[in-house]
Design an enzyme around this catalytic site. Sequence first.
Site, PDB file in Angstrom:
ATOM      1  N   ASP A  50       0.696  -1.308  -0.032  1.00 32.12           N
ATOM      2  CA  ASP A  50      -0.033   0.112  -0.009  1.00 32.12           C
ATOM      3  C   ASP A  50       0.846   1.182  -0.114  1.00 32.12           C
ATOM      4  O   ASP A  50       0.372   2.367  -0.071  1.00 32.12           O
ATOM      5  CB  ASP A  50      -1.088  -0.169   1.155  1.00 32.12           C
ATOM      6  CG  ASP A  50      -0.360  -0.181   2.586  1.00 32.12           C
ATOM      7  OD1 ASP A  50       0.795  -0.052   2.634  1.00 32.12           O
ATOM      8  OD2 ASP A  50      -1.107   0.228   3.455  1.00 32.12           O
ATOM      9  N   LYS A 119      -0.833  -9.185   2.945  1.00 29.50           N
ATOM     10  CA  LYS A 119      -0.246  -8.721   4.220  1.00 29.50           C
ATOM     11  C   LYS A 119      -1.084  -7.909   4.760  1.00 29.50           C
ATOM     12  O   LYS A 119      -1.765  -7.156   4.279  1.00 29.50           O
ATOM     13  CB  LYS A 119       0.940  -8.025   3.583  1.00 29.50           C
ATOM     14  CG  LYS A 119       1.931  -7.369   4.632  1.00 29.50           C
ATOM     15  CD  LYS A 119       3.355  -7.225   4.243  1.00 29.50           C
ATOM     16  CE  LYS A 119       3.455  -5.686   3.672  1.00 29.50           C
ATOM     17  NZ  LYS A 119       2.792  -4.440   4.613  1.00 29.50           N
ATOM     18  N   GLU A 188       9.321  -3.675  10.418  1.00 31.54           N
ATOM     19  CA  GLU A 188       9.817  -2.437   9.915  1.00 31.54           C
ATOM     20  C   GLU A 188      10.184  -1.456  10.837  1.00 31.54           C
ATOM     21  O   GLU A 188       9.463  -1.336  11.837  1.00 31.54           O
ATOM     22  CB  GLU A 188       8.675  -1.870   8.977  1.00 31.54           C
ATOM     23  CG  GLU A 188       8.869  -0.412   8.411  1.00 31.54           C
ATOM     24  CD  GLU A 188       7.915   0.035   7.359  1.00 31.54           C
ATOM     25  OE1 GLU A 188       7.109  -0.814   6.987  1.00 31.54           O
ATOM     26  OE2 GLU A 188       8.144   1.054   6.869  1.00 31.54           O
TER      27      GLU A 188
END
Length: 270
Positions: A50, A119, A188
């Site tokens: 995204d 995801k 992340e």
Amino acid sequence: MSTVSTRRKITTKTIRARKGKTKITSLTAYDYPTAKLVDGAGVDVILVGDSLGMVILGYPDTTHVTMDDMVHHTKAVSRAKPNALLVSDMPFLSFGVTRSETILNAGRLICEGGAEAVKLEGGVRVRDDIRALVECQIPVMGHVGLTPQSVHQFGGFRVQGKKEAEAEQVLRDAVAVQEGGGFSLVLEGIPSELGERITREIDIPTIGIGAGPDCDGQVLVTQDMLNLFRDFTPKFVKIYSDLGENALEAMERFCQEVRDGIFPEEEHSF
Ligand code: KIV
């Protein structure tokens, strides 16, 4: 040199089996030609992230991306028929609201888009969503740490897990993805030591982006590593080729040649 013709199709099982063995590589793609390039390079996982909201659609963050955006771009990527595993992102609020919406939205990415896994961001909060998707035969890649969809809650794109209590929360989130049945996990924007610790403590492969060198694999946004998105470059990005600068030079030369009457030449004319 392309390795694509000799490669076997990468599945969620292939990725799962890579834990602690061969490093996993992942890059994003949002369109057909980029998917062909990424796959031709021998990347293991193509992610229709995204991040497309920022690097393709020009939004300030990913919260503006819709299910229709994700389906549209996933369809384009799946037409490249990649050998790589094709994973598509569930956008903000397309999961975690009601269980049936979560399943139907993930189902759209698989059935309409042609994705092979989805995801989604979050850990403890979405453990039961992950479980429900896996029960519906939809493989799930988790995503914890600096989850970009939480930008407003975090008060910006801030590295997570620097303080002990935060680090414990990120670890709990990682464990929750595994408990829900996720086949892999993106880490992340966390300190390298935490990336190493989570990778050691969970059984599913970790794929890092700004999470240090000890993850089971690494992912980058293609527009970042080729410097095609030039608004800003996060610290965790390495620019492998400055296509942005090359493109700018080429476009400037085109303008100049048209103005000077150099282009088109005989060979470009009928
Ligand atoms: O949206 C995306 O591209 C991602 C990667 C940064 C992992 O989630």
